[in-house]
Design a protein around this motif. Structure first.
Motif, PDB file in Angstrom:
ATOM      1  N   GLU A 275      53.401  40.098  47.501  1.00 14.65           N
ATOM      2  CA  GLU A 275      52.533  41.015  48.238  1.00 14.65           C
ATOM      3  C   GLU A 275      51.780  41.935  47.283  1.00 14.65           C
ATOM      4  O   GLU A 275      50.581  42.180  47.445  1.00 14.65           O
ATOM      5  N   MET A 276      52.490  42.447  46.281  1.00 17.57           N
ATOM      6  CA  MET A 276      51.859  43.335  45.308  1.00 17.57           C
ATOM      7  C   MET A 276      50.769  42.601  44.535  1.00 17.57           C
ATOM      8  O   MET A 276      49.699  43.150  44.251  1.00 17.57           O
ATOM      9  N   LEU A 277      51.035  41.326  44.203  1.00 20.29           N
ATOM     10  CA  LEU A 277      50.051  40.535  43.479  1.00 20.29           C
ATOM     11  C   LEU A 277      48.818  40.294  44.344  1.00 20.29           C
ATOM     12  O   LEU A 277      47.683  40.396  43.864  1.00 20.29           O
ATOM     13  N   ARG A 278      49.038  40.003  45.646  1.00 16.27           N
ATOM     14  CA  ARG A 278      47.903  39.796  46.544  1.00 16.27           C
ATOM     15  C   ARG A 278      47.068  41.063  46.687  1.00 16.27           C
ATOM     16  O   ARG A 278      45.838  41.018  46.709  1.00 16.27           O
ATOM     17  N   GLU A 279      47.761  42.212  46.776  1.00 15.88           N
ATOM     18  CA  GLU A 279      47.042  43.481  46.879  1.00 15.88           C
ATOM     19  C   GLU A 279      46.225  43.750  45.615  1.00 15.88           C
ATOM     20  O   GLU A 279      45.090  44.246  45.680  1.00 15.88           O
TER      21      GLU A 279
ATOM     22  N   ILE B  91      45.019  41.471  43.546  1.00 16.27           N
ATOM     23  CA  ILE B  91      43.897  40.534  43.541  1.00 16.27           C
ATOM     24  C   ILE B  91      42.800  41.009  44.484  1.00 16.27           C
ATOM     25  O   ILE B  91      41.604  40.947  44.162  1.00 16.27           O
ATOM     26  N   LYS B  92      43.219  41.509  45.665  1.00 17.28           N
ATOM     27  CA  LYS B  92      42.239  42.018  46.626  1.00 17.28           C
ATOM     28  C   LYS B  92      41.459  43.184  46.035  1.00 17.28           C
ATOM     29  O   LYS B  92      40.235  43.288  46.205  1.00 17.28           O
ATOM     30  N   GLY B  93      42.174  44.088  45.333  1.00 16.19           N
ATOM     31  CA  GLY B  93      41.504  45.219  44.697  1.00 16.19           C
ATOM     32  C   GLY B  93      40.508  44.771  43.644  1.00 16.19           C
ATOM     33  O   GLY B  93      39.397  45.312  43.540  1.00 16.19           O
ATOM     34  N   LEU B  94      40.893  43.756  42.862  1.00 11.32           N
ATOM     35  CA  LEU B  94      39.992  43.230  41.838  1.00 11.32           C
ATOM     36  C   LEU B  94      38.770  42.564  42.470  1.00 11.32           C
ATOM     37  O   LEU B  94      37.653  42.679  41.961  1.00 11.32           O
TER      38      LEU B  94
ATOM     39  N   LEU C 268      37.416  43.398  45.343  1.00 10.36           N
ATOM     40  CA  LEU C 268      36.545  44.465  45.834  1.00 10.36           C
ATOM     41  C   LEU C 268      35.739  45.095  44.695  1.00 10.36           C
ATOM     42  O   LEU C 268      34.546  45.388  44.848  1.00 10.36           O
ATOM     43  N   LYS C 269      36.400  45.293  43.542  1.00  9.43           N
ATOM     44  CA  LYS C 269      35.696  45.848  42.391  1.00  9.43           C
ATOM     45  C   LYS C 269      34.614  44.897  41.893  1.00  9.43           C
ATOM     46  O   LYS C 269      33.512  45.321  41.538  1.00  9.43           O
ATOM     47  N   ALA C 270      34.930  43.598  41.884  1.00  8.21           N
ATOM     48  CA  ALA C 270      33.941  42.607  41.449  1.00  8.21           C
ATOM     49  C   ALA C 270      32.745  42.586  42.396  1.00  8.21           C
ATOM     50  O   ALA C 270      31.591  42.504  41.957  1.00  8.21           O
ATOM     51  N   ALA C 271      33.025  42.673  43.718  1.00 11.12           N
ATOM     52  CA  ALA C 271      31.940  42.687  44.703  1.00 11.12           C
ATOM     53  C   ALA C 271      31.061  43.922  44.523  1.00 11.12           C
ATOM     54  O   ALA C 271      29.827  43.842  44.629  1.00 11.12           O
ATOM     55  N   GLU C 272      31.704  45.066  44.218  1.00 10.78           N
ATOM     56  CA  GLU C 272      30.939  46.301  44.000  1.00 10.78           C
ATOM     57  C   GLU C 272      30.072  46.189  42.751  1.00 10.78           C
ATOM     58  O   GLU C 272      28.913  46.622  42.739  1.00 10.78           O
ATOM     59  N   MET C 273      30.615  45.590  41.688  1.00  4.44           N
ATOM     60  CA  MET C 273      29.847  45.404  40.461  1.00  4.44           C
ATOM     61  C   MET C 273      28.647  44.489  40.701  1.00  4.44           C
ATOM     62  O   MET C 273      27.546  44.740  40.201  1.00  4.44           O
ATOM     63  N   ILE C 274      28.847  43.439  41.471  1.00  2.00           N
ATOM     64  CA  ILE C 274      27.749  42.518  41.774  1.00  2.00           C
ATOM     65  C   ILE C 274      26.670  43.239  42.595  1.00  2.00           C
ATOM     66  O   ILE C 274      25.477  43.088  42.335  1.00  2.00           O
ATOM     67  N   ARG C 275      27.126  44.022  43.589  1.00  2.00           N
ATOM     68  CA  ARG C 275      26.176  44.761  44.426  1.00  2.00           C
ATOM     69  C   ARG C 275      25.386  45.760  43.586  1.00  2.00           C
ATOM     70  O   ARG C 275      24.152  45.873  43.720  1.00  2.00           O
ATOM     71  N   ASN C 276      26.075  46.488  42.696  1.00  2.00           N
ATOM     72  CA  ASN C 276      25.382  47.438  41.830  1.00  2.00           C
ATOM     73  C   ASN C 276      24.410  46.728  40.908  1.00  2.00           C
ATOM     74  O   ASN C 276      23.316  47.236  40.621  1.00  2.00           O
TER      75      ASN C 276
END
Length: 227
Positions: A54-58, A60-63, A65-73
């Motif tokens: 579960e911690m690993l999935r969380e 990965i999800k955080g990473l 989201l950060k990647a999506a934000e970087m792409i959007r920026n």
């Protein structure tokens, strides 16, 4: 032997022991299956392996989201760079110096979706003194422009420069950008951007992009100054 003198084992002691004894769970593999932890999802008991998953999935999800934000920026920065290039190109293609203030204002409004834009230039060559952009700036606003080391962003408290706009009463936030020739501390003009949105030019916003706008505008409008 006095057992009372032996300090109790703390959680830190246990954590340090496990960290420094990596083969402990190899010798006691059954403990991994027996340990039950509380899941943050539903407060149910789960095994250590499931909690780690579960911690690993969380993570990965955080990473993700950060990647999506970087792409959007990145996409937003590319869009801004393209608009800046189009605006700069319009200035470069303007042959007559007298047309530069109008082109600068029009293209800023069009390319960057700024509701109201105005500009004043002073100390111009005699051939441009009768132009509207060269009139209407008082000594006070000239001194104010020279005092700005970076663009002013914030509310519209009734500044004189806001009066250059077509509809000053609807300007809830302003960006005032001084125009300078090179490194001169004295401003020779000021660019005014305004919006009915009080957060469009908030006082805590970064001004790097506005400074670039000011530098390019200053370079272009330097053709209006005496040689």
């Amino acid at each position: 032997m006095n057992t009372n003198s032996i300090p109790p084992i703390t959680e830190d002691d246990i954590a340090n022991y496990l960290a420094n004894t990596p083969d402990f769970f190899e010798r006691h593999a059954s403990l991994l299956a027996a340990v039950q932890l509380t899941s943050p999802h539903g407060h149910r008991a789960v095994s250590l392996q499931e909690r780690q998953a579960e911690m690993l999935r969380e993570k990965i999800k955080g990473l993700e989201l950060k990647a999506a934000e970087m792409i959007r920026n990145g996409h937003e920065n590319t869009t801004i760079a393209d608009k800046l290039q189009l605006w700069t190109r319009a200035l470069l293609l303007t042959r007559e110096p007298v047309d530069l203030p109008v082109v600068a204002v029009r293209e800023i409004a069009n390319q960057f979706m700024v509701p109201q834009v105005a500009i004043k230039v002073w100390g111009v060559a005699p051939a441009f003194e009768d132009q509207l952009f060269a009139q209407g700036a008082s000594d006070d606003v000239k001194a104010f422009a020279s005092s700005l080391t970076r663009p002013y962003c914030g509310a519209n408290p009734g500044l004189e420069a806001a009066g250059w706009l077509d509809d000053p009463s609807s300007a809830a936030s302003l960006a005032l950008i001084p125009l300078r020739a090179g490194i001169s501390p004295q401003a020779f003009g000021m660019l005014v951007l305004a919006s009915a949105d009080p957060q469009r030019f908030a006082s805590d916003m970064g001004t790097d992009f506005l400074e670039r706008i000011g530098e390019i505008t200053s370079a272009a409008l330097s053709r209006l100054r005496p040689e």
